[in-house]
Design a protein around this motif. Structure first.
Motif, PDB file in Angstrom:
ATOM      1  N   ARG B 222       0.820  -1.189   0.000  1.00 40.10           N
ATOM      2  CA  ARG B 222       0.000   0.000   0.000  1.00 40.10           C
ATOM      3  C   ARG B 222       0.865   1.253   0.000  1.00 40.10           C
ATOM      4  N   GLU B 223       1.912   1.196   0.804  1.00 38.86           N
ATOM      5  CA  GLU B 223       2.802   2.357   0.876  1.00 38.86           C
ATOM      6  C   GLU B 223       3.386   2.669  -0.495  1.00 38.86           C
ATOM      7  N   ASN B 224       3.784   1.615  -1.188  1.00 38.37           N
ATOM      8  CA  ASN B 224       4.346   1.824  -2.520  1.00 38.37           C
ATOM      9  C   ASN B 224       3.317   2.403  -3.472  1.00 38.37           C
ATOM     10  N   ALA B 225       2.100   1.930  -3.351  1.00 35.39           N
ATOM     11  CA  ALA B 225       1.043   2.455  -4.217  1.00 35.39           C
ATOM     12  C   ALA B 225       0.865   3.952  -3.991  1.00 35.39           C
ATOM     13  N   TRP B 226       0.846   4.331  -2.716  1.00 31.70           N
ATOM     14  CA  TRP B 226       0.762   5.760  -2.384  1.00 31.70           C
ATOM     15  C   TRP B 226       1.931   6.513  -2.985  1.00 31.70           C
ATOM     16  N   LYS B 227       3.096   5.953  -2.763  1.00 30.62           N
ATOM     17  CA  LYS B 227       4.314   6.643  -3.188  1.00 30.62           C
ATOM     18  C   LYS B 227       4.283   6.914  -4.683  1.00 30.62           C
ATOM     19  N   ASP B 273      -7.685  11.448 -15.344  1.00 32.18           N
ATOM     20  CA  ASP B 273      -6.421  11.801 -15.995  1.00 32.18           C
ATOM     21  C   ASP B 273      -5.716  10.531 -16.457  1.00 32.18           C
ATOM     22  N   ASP B 274      -5.362  10.494 -17.710  1.00 33.76           N
ATOM     23  CA  ASP B 274      -4.749   9.291 -18.283  1.00 33.76           C
ATOM     24  C   ASP B 274      -3.426   8.943 -17.600  1.00 33.76           C
ATOM     25  N   GLU B 275      -2.690   9.985 -17.258  1.00 32.95           N
ATOM     26  CA  GLU B 275      -1.384   9.764 -16.654  1.00 32.95           C
ATOM     27  C   GLU B 275      -1.500   9.077 -15.282  1.00 32.95           C
ATOM     28  N   LEU B 276      -2.602   9.381 -14.639  1.00 32.46           N
ATOM     29  CA  LEU B 276      -2.746   8.886 -13.263  1.00 32.46           C
ATOM     30  C   LEU B 276      -3.557   7.603 -13.173  1.00 32.46           C
ATOM     31  N   ASN B 277      -4.334   7.355 -14.196  1.00 34.27           N
ATOM     32  CA  ASN B 277      -5.277   6.244 -14.170  1.00 34.27           C
ATOM     33  C   ASN B 277      -4.699   4.969 -13.561  1.00 34.27           C
ATOM     34  N   GLU B 278      -3.575   4.562 -14.100  1.00 35.91           N
ATOM     35  CA  GLU B 278      -2.992   3.291 -13.666  1.00 35.91           C
ATOM     36  C   GLU B 278      -2.653   3.284 -12.164  1.00 35.91           C
ATOM     37  N   LYS B 279      -1.922   4.321 -11.760  1.00 39.71           N
ATOM     38  CA  LYS B 279      -1.480   4.391 -10.358  1.00 39.71           C
ATOM     39  C   LYS B 279      -2.662   4.510  -9.413  1.00 39.71           C
ATOM     40  N   ALA B 280      -3.643   5.294  -9.843  1.00 43.34           N
ATOM     41  CA  ALA B 280      -4.819   5.478  -8.988  1.00 43.34           C
ATOM     42  C   ALA B 280      -5.534   4.148  -8.805  1.00 43.34           C
ATOM     43  N   GLN B 281      -5.660   3.430  -9.925  1.00 38.93           N
ATOM     44  CA  GLN B 281      -6.337   2.142  -9.848  1.00 38.93           C
ATOM     45  C   GLN B 281      -5.582   1.190  -8.907  1.00 38.93           C
ATOM     46  N   LEU B 282      -4.290   1.246  -8.998  1.00 40.70           N
ATOM     47  CA  LEU B 282      -3.466   0.389  -8.137  1.00 40.70           C
ATOM     48  C   LEU B 282      -3.738   0.666  -6.666  1.00 40.70           C
ATOM     49  N   LEU B 283      -3.739   1.941  -6.346  1.00 43.03           N
ATOM     50  CA  LEU B 283      -3.972   2.303  -4.947  1.00 43.03           C
ATOM     51  C   LEU B 283      -5.403   1.962  -4.538  1.00 43.03           C
ATOM     52  N   GLU B 284      -6.333   2.193  -5.439  1.00 43.38           N
ATOM     53  CA  GLU B 284      -7.731   1.892  -5.147  1.00 43.38           C
ATOM     54  C   GLU B 284      -7.886   0.417  -4.791  1.00 43.38           C
ATOM     55  N   MET B 285      -7.187  -0.423  -5.561  1.00 43.76           N
ATOM     56  CA  MET B 285      -7.284  -1.854  -5.293  1.00 43.76           C
ATOM     57  C   MET B 285      -6.712  -2.186  -3.914  1.00 43.76           C
ATOM     58  N   GLN B 286      -5.689  -1.428  -3.508  1.00 50.76           N
ATOM     59  CA  GLN B 286      -5.104  -1.659  -2.193  1.00 50.76           C
ATOM     60  C   GLN B 286      -6.045  -1.222  -1.079  1.00 50.76           C
ATOM     61  N   LEU B 287      -6.673  -0.092  -1.287  1.00 46.36           N
ATOM     62  CA  LEU B 287      -7.489   0.472  -0.212  1.00 46.36           C
ATOM     63  C   LEU B 287      -8.896  -0.099  -0.173  1.00 46.36           C
ATOM     64  N   LEU B 288      -9.413  -0.421  -1.345  1.00 46.77           N
ATOM     65  CA  LEU B 288     -10.781  -0.951  -1.427  1.00 46.77           C
ATOM     66  C   LEU B 288     -10.751  -2.269  -2.170  1.00 46.77           C
ATOM     67  N   PRO B 289     -10.334  -3.304  -1.506  1.00 46.07           N
ATOM     68  CA  PRO B 289     -10.086  -4.563  -2.205  1.00 46.07           C
ATOM     69  C   PRO B 289     -11.377  -5.193  -2.746  1.00 46.07           C
ATOM     70  N   GLY B 290     -12.502  -4.932  -2.081  1.00 50.31           N
ATOM     71  CA  GLY B 290     -13.734  -5.640  -2.469  1.00 50.31           C
ATOM     72  C   GLY B 290     -14.304  -5.166  -3.793  1.00 50.31           C
ATOM     73  N   SER B 291     -15.032  -6.020  -4.431  1.00 52.47           N
ATOM     74  CA  SER B 291     -15.921  -5.716  -5.565  1.00 52.47           C
ATOM     75  C   SER B 291     -15.410  -4.666  -6.550  1.00 52.47           C
ATOM     76  N   GLU B 292     -14.520  -5.054  -7.408  1.00 51.85           N
ATOM     77  CA  GLU B 292     -14.049  -4.085  -8.416  1.00 51.85           C
ATOM     78  C   GLU B 292     -14.892  -4.113  -9.678  1.00 51.85           C
ATOM     79  N   HIS B 293     -15.976  -4.793  -9.681  1.00 51.18           N
ATOM     80  CA  HIS B 293     -16.718  -5.197 -10.894  1.00 51.18           C
ATOM     81  C   HIS B 293     -16.016  -4.810 -12.181  1.00 51.18           C
TER      82      HIS B 293
END
Lengths: 293, 293
Positions: B222-227, B273-293
């Motif tokens: 999670r820390e890495n995702a934030w970073k 934002d396209d530039e952030l999409n990937e990283k944001a998704q990564l962190l989202e998965m860390q913080l909200l693991p449930g139901s990503e439909h």
DNA sequence: AATGTGTTTGACTCAATAGTCATTTTTACG
DNA sequence: CGTAAAAATGACTATTGAGTCAAACACATT
């Protein structure tokens, strides 16, 4: 040999290592080399045993510093450091007891033990307060709680460091170090650069019972004996010589096995002076209760 | 309802109050309202139960501060204070757990618990070290152990003060207070006025395992995702806007019951934002693991 | 309703250990 | 010595509490 003391010592050792609940009376008995039943002729219960341990060691560790505090020879700053030093020396000497104490886990919070912890903390705080006021005057009052609290926490954590590891922390250095750090923080407060966070209101739970007599009665008596002896000496002309002798007595009495003969001799030197005879005898009775023939 | 969690919470409450050894499985079961047997379907033993408690709460309390540490918006000094503040807020929120932790008394020092305590301390120290070096540069190195040790002891004792009494210690003030005190001591060291007492050699037992991965793996991720998210944002032009959003996410995630919908929405803003999409998704998965439909 | 699956129960076992006490051993003294 | 008092012993009791498990129960599926 004093069997009671042997039991206390064995118990401290075991409890320091394994904790109160995981040390059985049987183990203690085995370790001393007596039967379990015997323990109960000295201590009515396990809880009484641990209370006795506290009663036995507490004074040994803490009394030292207070006596140093009475010696007016040292300037306040150095005396404060010396008091810490002496305290740390005591801690080093009764490592096992301190370990046990720091584990904290003991009988399910009996009235008696709680009261004891309370008094100990009260003593520590009132001692710190006395020293702070001596060093910085009354103007330190608004900041005293913050300083006392931080000092207490630093003191405690260095104590833990000291007893846990085999590292070479030298009591003398440590004492100076702590006083130095307090000094820096105090001066910053006095310069008005920081604001205090704690106040009387907040710290009431810690201040009630502070500096109350009744606690450590036997110690109280001894402290008074020291005090009045020092006072008498200061009124004398050749105070320097007598101070030296008295300091030597203080030093000897701080050892874990004071040499009784040496002590008696030193007291004899004091008793030679008519003015001091009475006070010296009083202290001698406190320190060497046995066999006054 | 999550029965497992209910058991953990009831156990923490009881153990905080009466201590590990004096809390029986029966009492815990009664307090939750299930049978003793049931406890053993969730936790194979009492010791496993307490280990699970630590695993459950540790991150909750300590993770917060590390996230604040990544936000480059705040100047170092303020950020350090903010980290303490956030930590204290966490402590206030999980009072019972901290009480339990500070009692210290737990199962007879199992391997697992010892390792855990070790890692916690290591994390605390390496976090302090990072901050000290950030604030004062490499020249603080010779004094870092003394500073870290004193900081740790002050921090710990204020924690105790916070959870023991009902007094109004405000996390924000407390954070600032502590950093202020560290600063004073650090400056004194840097001015060459005090000598350090502790060194690498002495502190080896505390430095091994410091800042080691493997501990808190889930947190590590999670820390890495934030970073990496923060890094990506800083490379952007409108970094200010995205930082604000991200800070809001951080704030929400620090709550004990983050609002999932709010979080999802905030993440949606970043993902625009396209530039952030990937990283944001990564962190989202860390913080909200449930139901990503 | 019947069957099956997984969960919950609480009476039970078993180990640990604080505290007791009748018996034995030691010491003190006439 | 001999005897009585004091001290020490360790087998015994009683309690507590962790962990087990066969039976009871809940609930879903057919």
């Amino acid at each position: 040999m004093d069997k009671r003391k042997a039991i206390l010592e064995a118990a401290v050792e075991l409890i320091a290592e394994k904790g109160y609940t995981h040390t059985s009376m049987q183990q203690i008995a085995d370790s001393v080399g007596v039967s379990k039943g015997s323990l109960y002729t000295f201590f009515p219960s396990k809880e009484d045993l641990i209370i006795s341990i506290y009663e036995h060691y507490q004074q040994l560790v803490f009394e030292r510093a207070f006596v140093v505090g009475l010696d007016g020879n040292l300037p306040p700053y150095e005396r404060f450091a010396k008091q810490f030093q002496v305290q740390f020396e005591g801690i080093l000497e009764y490592k096992a007891y301190m370990k046990m104490h720091m584990r904290g886990e003991s009988a399910q919070s009996s009235e008696k033990l709680e009261g004891m912890g309370h008094r100990m903390r009260g003593r520590l705080f009132s001692w710190l307060e006395r020293n702070l006021i001596e060093l910085y005057g009354e103007e330190i009052a608004p900041y005293k709680w913050d300083l006392m609290w931080m000092t207490q926490s630093i003191y405690t954590s260095y104590t833990g460091l000291m007893i846990s590891s085999e590292n070479e922390l030298v009591p003398e250095q440590l004492g100076k170090h702590i006083v130095r750090q307090i000094d820096i923080l105090a001066k910053d407060f006095l310069a008005g650069k920081s604001n205090p966070l704690l106040d009387d209101q907040m710290m009431r739970p810690f201040s009630v019972g502070m500096d109350r007599e009744g606690a450590f009665t036997s110690f109280e008596k001894r402290e008074n004996a020291w005090k009045s002896l020092y006072e008498s000496i200061h009124q004398l002309d050749q105070s320097h010589y007598y101070l030296e002798v008295t300091d030597r007595i203080s030093e000897e009495s701080r050892k874990s096995n004071p040499d009784e003969i040496v002590m008696r001799g030193l007291f004899q030197l004091l008793k030679a002076d008519d003015e001091l005879n009475e006070k010296a005898q009083l202290l001698e009775m406190q320190l060497l209760p046995g066999s006054e023939h």
